[in-house]
Motif scaffolding. Sequence first.
Motif, PDB file in Angstrom:
ATOM      1  N   PRO A 162      -5.694   1.186   2.455  1.00 42.30           N
ATOM      2  CA  PRO A 162      -5.669  -0.348   2.922  1.00 42.30           C
ATOM      3  C   PRO A 162      -6.042  -1.266   1.637  1.00 42.30           C
ATOM      4  N   THR A 163      -7.036  -0.532   1.036  1.00 41.62           N
ATOM      5  CA  THR A 163      -7.505  -1.525   0.260  1.00 41.62           C
ATOM      6  C   THR A 163      -6.875  -2.003  -0.879  1.00 41.62           C
ATOM      7  N   LYS A 164      -5.784  -0.872  -1.997  1.00 37.08           N
ATOM      8  CA  LYS A 164      -4.696  -0.856  -3.031  1.00 37.08           C
ATOM      9  C   LYS A 164      -3.585  -1.457  -2.392  1.00 37.08           C
ATOM     10  N   GLN A 165      -3.386  -3.096  -2.802  1.00 39.37           N
ATOM     11  CA  GLN A 165      -2.052  -3.700  -2.763  1.00 39.37           C
ATOM     12  C   GLN A 165      -1.146  -2.812  -3.600  1.00 39.37           C
ATOM     13  N   LEU A 166       0.063  -2.646  -3.441  1.00 39.28           N
ATOM     14  CA  LEU A 166       1.226  -2.671  -3.556  1.00 39.28           C
ATOM     15  C   LEU A 166       1.651  -3.630  -5.058  1.00 39.28           C
ATOM     16  N   ILE A 167       1.108  -5.167  -5.019  1.00 40.31           N
ATOM     17  CA  ILE A 167       1.507  -5.643  -6.473  1.00 40.31           C
ATOM     18  C   ILE A 167       0.004  -6.947  -6.628  1.00 40.31           C
ATOM     19  N   PRO A 168      -0.486  -7.374  -7.123  1.00 37.68           N
ATOM     20  CA  PRO A 168      -2.066  -7.509  -6.874  1.00 37.68           C
ATOM     21  C   PRO A 168      -1.529  -8.564  -6.354  1.00 37.68           C
ATOM     22  N   LEU A 226       7.265   1.077  -5.888  1.00 35.91           N
ATOM     23  CA  LEU A 226       8.064   2.607  -6.018  1.00 35.91           C
ATOM     24  C   LEU A 226       7.045   3.650  -6.935  1.00 35.91           C
ATOM     25  N   ARG A 227       6.375   3.096  -7.285  1.00 36.84           N
ATOM     26  CA  ARG A 227       5.433   4.061  -8.302  1.00 36.84           C
ATOM     27  C   ARG A 227       3.756   4.197  -7.433  1.00 36.84           C
ATOM     28  N   SER A 228       4.063   3.228  -6.371  1.00 33.57           N
ATOM     29  CA  SER A 228       2.633   3.783  -5.761  1.00 33.57           C
ATOM     30  C   SER A 228       2.574   5.422  -5.030  1.00 33.57           C
ATOM     31  N   PRO A 229       1.593   6.026  -4.985  1.00 36.49           N
ATOM     32  CA  PRO A 229       1.485   7.107  -3.525  1.00 36.49           C
ATOM     33  C   PRO A 229       0.791   6.713  -2.519  1.00 36.49           C
ATOM     34  N   ASN A 230       0.734   5.351  -2.495  1.00 33.02           N
ATOM     35  CA  ASN A 230       0.674   4.605  -1.464  1.00 33.02           C
ATOM     36  C   ASN A 230       1.712   4.991  -0.584  1.00 33.02           C
ATOM     37  N   LEU A 231       2.038   4.080  -1.209  1.00 29.82           N
ATOM     38  CA  LEU A 231       3.254   3.800  -0.713  1.00 29.82           C
ATOM     39  C   LEU A 231       3.978   4.675  -0.141  1.00 29.82           C
ATOM     40  N   TRP A 232       4.818   5.697  -1.119  1.00 29.65           N
ATOM     41  CA  TRP A 232       5.032   7.197  -0.028  1.00 29.65           C
ATOM     42  C   TRP A 232       4.261   7.763   0.934  1.00 29.65           C
ATOM     43  N   ALA A 233       3.029   7.619   0.715  1.00 25.62           N
ATOM     44  CA  ALA A 233       2.068   8.352   1.835  1.00 25.62           C
ATOM     45  C   ALA A 233       2.764   7.632   3.174  1.00 25.62           C
ATOM     46  N   VAL A 234       2.728   5.881   2.981  1.00 27.56           N
ATOM     47  CA  VAL A 234       2.442   5.581   4.387  1.00 27.56           C
ATOM     48  C   VAL A 234       4.196   5.565   4.600  1.00 27.56           C
ATOM     49  N   LEU A 235       5.158   5.910   3.865  1.00 25.40           N
ATOM     50  CA  LEU A 235       6.667   6.158   4.710  1.00 25.40           C
ATOM     51  C   LEU A 235       6.550   7.611   4.602  1.00 25.40           C
ATOM     52  N   GLY A 283       7.237  -8.708   4.404  1.00 27.44           N
ATOM     53  CA  GLY A 283       8.561  -8.033   5.007  1.00 27.44           C
ATOM     54  C   GLY A 283       9.713  -6.739   4.831  1.00 27.44           C
ATOM     55  N   ALA A 284       8.995  -7.067   3.853  1.00 27.72           N
ATOM     56  CA  ALA A 284       9.572  -5.812   2.408  1.00 27.72           C
ATOM     57  C   ALA A 284       8.661  -5.289   2.851  1.00 27.72           C
ATOM     58  N   VAL A 285       7.460  -4.704   2.109  1.00 27.73           N
ATOM     59  CA  VAL A 285       7.429  -3.715   3.221  1.00 27.73           C
ATOM     60  C   VAL A 285       7.115  -3.177   4.670  1.00 27.73           C
ATOM     61  N   VAL A 286       6.937  -4.015   5.544  1.00 27.62           N
ATOM     62  CA  VAL A 286       7.609  -3.230   6.756  1.00 27.62           C
ATOM     63  C   VAL A 286       8.698  -3.021   6.884  1.00 27.62           C
ATOM     64  N   GLY A 287      10.169  -3.298   6.313  1.00 29.54           N
ATOM     65  CA  GLY A 287      11.576  -2.869   6.163  1.00 29.54           C
ATOM     66  C   GLY A 287      11.481  -1.854   5.294  1.00 29.54           C
ATOM     67  N   ALA A 288      10.745  -1.174   4.617  1.00 28.97           N
ATOM     68  CA  ALA A 288      10.854   0.594   3.683  1.00 28.97           C
ATOM     69  C   ALA A 288       9.853   1.059   4.613  1.00 28.97           C
ATOM     70  N   TRP A 289       8.574   1.157   5.751  1.00 29.21           N
ATOM     71  CA  TRP A 289       8.280   1.170   6.704  1.00 29.21           C
ATOM     72  C   TRP A 289       9.257   1.432   7.883  1.00 29.21           C
ATOM     73  N   PRO A 318       8.456  -7.101  -6.399  1.00 26.31           N
ATOM     74  CA  PRO A 318       9.291  -5.892  -7.542  1.00 26.31           C
ATOM     75  C   PRO A 318       9.123  -3.531  -7.221  1.00 26.31           C
ATOM     76  N   TRP A 319      10.201  -3.472  -6.840  1.00 20.77           N
ATOM     77  CA  TRP A 319      10.507  -1.963  -6.638  1.00 20.77           C
ATOM     78  C   TRP A 319      10.769  -1.220  -7.298  1.00 20.77           C
ATOM     79  N   LYS A 320      10.339  -0.925  -8.539  1.00 24.11           N
ATOM     80  CA  LYS A 320       9.953  -0.256 -10.081  1.00 24.11           C
ATOM     81  C   LYS A 320       8.807   0.117  -9.863  1.00 24.11           C
ATOM     82  N   ILE A 321       7.970  -1.477  -9.344  1.00 26.17           N
ATOM     83  CA  ILE A 321       6.623  -1.451  -9.167  1.00 26.17           C
ATOM     84  C   ILE A 321       5.636  -0.451  -8.137  1.00 26.17           C
TER      85      ILE A 321
END
Length: 414
Positions: A397-403, A210-219, A343-349, A205-208
């Motif tokens: 790394p302890t905060k998952q994008l999707i629980p 992409l609201r994660s600061p964690n993901l944006w920091a990784v990217l 796979g999706a997260v590594v793809g985004a990375w 669920p990309w809408k959820i």
Amino acid sequence: MLALLSLLLIITYLDRVCISVAGPRMQDALHIGPLAWGWVTAIFTFAYAIFEIPSGMLGDRIGPRKVLTRIVIWWSVFTSLTGLVMGFYPLLLVRFLFGVGEAGAFPNSGVAVARWFPVHERGRAFGFIFMSIQIGGAIAPLLVVPIQAHYGWRASFYIFGIFGILWAIVWYRWFRDSPAEKPGVPASELAETSGLPAKANHSLPWKIALRSPNLWAVLTVAFAYIYTFNFFQSWFHTFLVKGRGYSEEDLLLSSLPFAVAAISSVSGGLVSNRVVQRLGLLWGRRSIGIAGLGFAAVCTLAVPFTHNWLAALILLSLVYAGVTFQQPTMFAICLDIGGEYAGAVVGAWNTASQAGAFTASLVFGFLVDRFGNYDLPFYPMGILLILATILWLKIDPTKQLIPGLIVPDSLQTA
């Protein structure tokens, strides 16, 4: 499984670095200048980037067995076709299609590791995988230089295309998408991997996410450090020849950074495994990233002031060592926060990574073409590495994008 993935990454970077080693000859033979060569290296990363997420999501849904088989066969064909090009525009087309085919190799390797390795062992697993990348880069000059000296630069592409086809046959026959599907896996290992992510029932669920600061920091970290990493895959050998006066025979010494990086990659993975157990997942992961990229930033900014041919090579080896030391941990982070959507997260990375590589290829070519200076491009590299070092403090790394992914309590805190 880890041995097969490691061999895959050797072949991947043997094929990818091949064009960097052959670059000076290809530029002369096809009459390609610095700015145009920047587009040759960038077009691959552009195609690679835009197909990363779809290929990763496909691996989440149907598994890496089928997806990696398709990927490797495709890129092997276009590796060989690179040797047939007769001009700039045909080369651009082949490199674009090469990138389309190779996209998804990293995300699907990540999916395989996520399904076969417990959380605390992933850093070590990726350490060996990324070591293999550098082995591919290290042996590329040792193979390409003699081949092109005796048979021309085209022959190296014909030969290297064969390796991937052979790997794909073995992979498809042996590998299964989870240990439970593989006959002969001991009960103890099945128990250890029973709680790991399985095939995703639906897309991330990309809408959820992409609201994660964690993901944006990784990217953002991925974009920033791959900007420098890409130099070693695209411009490194041209820099040695035209920026530091190396002869073609001297390029055999260009294996040094890749050999050093191989040691650094596996060391980073092993140290990550130990530090996570001692400090917990949060600071176990962060400390590796900060140390690696901080060291690389200092060495990168020193390169323009080092004009001795050997000293420059040693300094560049240290830059690459720092970047690759933290890379297995960055990859493990994607699995930590991705869960069944690894796979999706590594793809985004990797999409963010290739955006950095694409930008770097064009900026390097532009600066050299505009100012005739091969040292100037190292300043933006150093600045971006400093930014990435700081941003490691924002990654959790302890905060998952999707629980849904369960991280053992023993790894959440020291």
